[in-house]
Motif scaffolding. Structure first.
Motif, PDB file in Angstrom:
ATOM      1  N   UNK A 154      -4.712   2.217  -9.632  1.00 20.03           N
ATOM      2  CA  UNK A 154      -5.889   2.694 -10.374  1.00 20.03           C
ATOM      3  C   UNK A 154      -6.734   3.655  -9.536  1.00 20.03           C
ATOM      4  N   UNK A 155      -6.175   4.137  -8.431  1.00 20.18           N
ATOM      5  CA  UNK A 155      -6.956   5.039  -7.555  1.00 20.18           C
ATOM      6  C   UNK A 155      -6.132   6.292  -7.252  1.00 20.18           C
ATOM      7  N   UNK A 156      -6.720   7.220  -6.505  1.00 20.09           N
ATOM      8  CA  UNK A 156      -5.998   8.449  -6.162  1.00 20.09           C
ATOM      9  C   UNK A 156      -4.943   8.168  -5.102  1.00 20.09           C
ATOM     10  N   UNK A 157      -4.003   9.100  -4.984  1.00 23.45           N
ATOM     11  CA  UNK A 157      -2.977   8.990  -3.951  1.00 23.45           C
ATOM     12  C   UNK A 157      -3.486   9.420  -2.593  1.00 23.45           C
ATOM     13  N   UNK A 158      -2.610   9.340  -1.590  1.00 24.83           N
ATOM     14  CA  UNK A 158      -3.009   9.805  -0.253  1.00 24.83           C
ATOM     15  C   UNK A 158      -2.119  10.941   0.255  1.00 24.83           C
ATOM     16  N   UNK A 159      -1.062  11.281  -0.532  1.00 27.77           N
ATOM     17  CA  UNK A 159      -0.213  12.399  -0.095  1.00 27.77           C
ATOM     18  C   UNK A 159      -0.339  13.548  -1.089  1.00 27.77           C
ATOM     19  N   UNK A 160      -0.503  13.195  -2.367  1.00 26.33           N
ATOM     20  CA  UNK A 160      -0.992  14.131  -3.382  1.00 26.33           C
ATOM     21  C   UNK A 160      -2.102  13.369  -4.109  1.00 26.33           C
ATOM     22  N   UNK A 189      -2.652   1.433  -2.573  1.00 23.82           N
ATOM     23  CA  UNK A 189      -3.873   1.912  -1.928  1.00 23.82           C
ATOM     24  C   UNK A 189      -5.122   1.241  -2.499  1.00 23.82           C
ATOM     25  N   UNK A 190      -5.023   0.742  -3.747  1.00 25.16           N
ATOM     26  CA  UNK A 190      -6.162   0.037  -4.363  1.00 25.16           C
ATOM     27  C   UNK A 190      -6.683  -1.065  -3.448  1.00 25.16           C
ATOM     28  N   UNK A 191      -5.756  -1.767  -2.813  1.00 29.06           N
ATOM     29  CA  UNK A 191      -6.159  -2.870  -1.929  1.00 29.06           C
ATOM     30  C   UNK A 191      -6.160  -2.440  -0.465  1.00 29.06           C
ATOM     31  N   UNK A 192      -5.156  -1.637  -0.046  1.00 27.98           N
ATOM     32  CA  UNK A 192      -5.030  -1.377   1.399  1.00 27.98           C
ATOM     33  C   UNK A 192      -6.164  -0.484   1.918  1.00 27.98           C
ATOM     34  N   UNK A 193      -6.740   0.343   1.033  1.00 28.14           N
ATOM     35  CA  UNK A 193      -7.851   1.186   1.494  1.00 28.14           C
ATOM     36  C   UNK A 193      -9.162   0.406   1.572  1.00 28.14           C
ATOM     37  N   UNK A 194      -9.085  -0.901   1.350  1.00 25.46           N
ATOM     38  CA  UNK A 194     -10.273  -1.758   1.567  1.00 25.46           C
ATOM     39  C   UNK A 194     -10.250  -2.360   2.971  1.00 25.46           C
ATOM     40  N   UNK A 195      -9.159  -2.094   3.700  1.00 21.73           N
ATOM     41  CA  UNK A 195      -9.017  -2.713   5.029  1.00 21.73           C
ATOM     42  C   UNK A 195      -9.151  -1.612   6.089  1.00 21.73           C
ATOM     43  N   UNK A 196     -10.362  -1.476   6.586  1.00 20.63           N
ATOM     44  CA  UNK A 196     -10.729  -0.328   7.418  1.00 20.63           C
ATOM     45  C   UNK A 196     -10.782  -0.738   8.891  1.00 20.63           C
ATOM     46  N   UNK A 291      -1.537  -6.227  -6.685  1.00 17.38           N
ATOM     47  CA  UNK A 291      -2.648  -6.768  -5.890  1.00 17.38           C
ATOM     48  C   UNK A 291      -3.743  -5.704  -5.810  1.00 17.38           C
ATOM     49  N   UNK A 292      -4.974  -6.101  -6.113  1.00 13.39           N
ATOM     50  CA  UNK A 292      -6.046  -5.105  -6.209  1.00 13.39           C
ATOM     51  C   UNK A 292      -7.208  -5.356  -5.260  1.00 13.39           C
ATOM     52  N   UNK A 293      -7.374  -6.584  -4.806  1.00 14.76           N
ATOM     53  CA  UNK A 293      -8.533  -6.883  -3.959  1.00 14.76           C
ATOM     54  C   UNK A 293      -8.185  -7.817  -2.828  1.00 14.76           C
ATOM     55  N   UNK A 294      -8.998  -7.745  -1.784  1.00 20.02           N
ATOM     56  CA  UNK A 294      -8.776  -8.605  -0.616  1.00 20.02           C
ATOM     57  C   UNK A 294     -10.129  -8.934   0.005  1.00 20.02           C
ATOM     58  N   UNK A 295     -10.196 -10.098   0.609  1.00 16.55           N
ATOM     59  CA  UNK A 295     -11.343 -10.433   1.456  1.00 16.55           C
ATOM     60  C   UNK A 295     -11.079  -9.722   2.783  1.00 16.55           C
ATOM     61  N   UNK A 296     -11.587  -8.499   2.908  1.00 14.59           N
ATOM     62  CA  UNK A 296     -11.177  -7.661   4.041  1.00 14.59           C
ATOM     63  C   UNK A 296     -11.712  -8.187   5.370  1.00 14.59           C
TER      64      UNK A 296
END
Ligand code: BDR
Ligand code: CA
Length: 310
Positions: A154-160, A189-196, A291-296
């Motif tokens: 549900x989010x934008x890509x990271x390569x295009x 990326x919906x979930x992985x971009x929450x882990x900074x 998977x969409x969310x995580x307790x980061x």
């Protein structure tokens, strides 16, 4: 204890994923298979062995897999992980050697020898997994789950703007995996971009042993180009699914169009958020856990404490 195979293209976040798997008491890492992706196959294979050497667990076997995607060689399309794939970090030279046994055959043998017990954690382009499913038609029923890092639901890509890297590199393989699998768990990326990484991970690792300090240096260099810990999410999901939340749906991959090449289309029971490119015959199955969310915060704690314990 969950038995896993990691199929990867190290890659700094792949390296951290491998270390997390080795450190986690809930996981038994049966082997590491490598694929071309972030860099070429010779380097991903060597890097995986270097990470294993760093961990001291040279009993964990490493296998070389596909040297190119199924349809179109993509070459170097990103420099996120630098020339050597580890953002310039020099890890110990491997003591393991190439057994000559192909990654695809290791995946098939391990799953067939342990029916219903093996989870494949796929954190690179899906070439090896697709080839294994084509070579062994019963693999889909014998594997426990395929937990993969890839896509952007549900989010934008990271390569295009439409596509995430792993799906973009080999969308045909991604299509084969989603089409053939009995069940897939997708961490995009919906979930992985929450882990900074920048939220204190390196500072915590800096106070640890030499493996933790090496991981910190590598992470700092990587975070300049990409601050997100994508691949460790897939490993952490298998070890500790309660940290995550998800929905059930179906995924279709665009492997045809120029504009949305590598894009994933989501269908859920209640919504069809994006128009699918191909007619689907599987609307009713909802066989993908998205998977969409995580307790980061909890996940970063887990990563830091696990790697410090090695
Ligand atoms: C994925 O692409 C690679 O750069 C990372 O290793 C990760 O698997 C993120 O899009
Ligand atoms: Ca990867």
């Amino acid at each position: 204890m969950e038995k896993i195979i990691i199929d990867c293209d190290p890659g700094v976040d792949d390296a951290i994923a491998i270390l997390l798997a080795i450190a986690n008491p809930n996981l038994k890492l049966m082997g590491v298979t490598t694929v071309a992706g972030n860099i070429g196959i010779d380097k991903t294979f060597t890097n995986a062995m270097k990470v294993i050497a760093l961990s001291g667990r040279i009993d964990i076997p490493v296998f070389k897999g596909a040297y190119r995607p199924i349809m179109f060689p993509t070459g170097s399309i990103t420099n996120v992980h630098g020339e050597n794939g580890l953002c310039g970090m020099e890890l110990p030279e491997p003591t393991q050697v190439d057994s000559g046994f192909h990654a695809v055959d290791f995946i098939i043998k391990t799953v067939m020898d342990n029916p219903g017990d093996i989870t494949i954690c796929a954190i690179g382009p899906l070439t090896n997994i697709a080839l294994a499913m084509i070579k062994e038609p019963t693999l889909a029923n014998k594997v426990k789950d395929i937990v993969l890092m890839g896509g952007a639901a549900f989010c934008s890509g990271n390569i295009t703007s439409h596509a995430e890297f792993n799906f973009y590199v080999d969308p045909h393989a991604a299509h084969i995996v989603f089409d053939t699998a009995r069940h897939v768990t997708m961490l995009g990326l919906d979930v992985t971009e929450k882990v900074d990484i920048r939220v204190g991970l390196c500072e915590r690792l800096d106070t640890g042993n030499h493996i933790a300090r090496t991981t910190s240096k590598m992470s700092r260099a990587y975070s300049i180009n990409d601050p997100f810990l994508h691949d460790p999410c897939a490993i952490a999901y298998v070890a500790n699914p309660s940290l995550f939340s998800s929905i059930e749906g179906n995924i279709e991959i665009d492997y045809l169009s120029k504009e949305k090449y590598g894009h994933c289309f989501v269908r859920t029971k209640s919504t069809s958020t994006k128009e699918a490119p191909l007619p689907s015959t599987r609307d009713c199955l909802y066989k993908v856990t998205i998977v969409l969310n995580v307790d980061s915060k909890a996940l970063l704690d887990l990563i830091a404490s696990s790697i410090a314990s090695l």
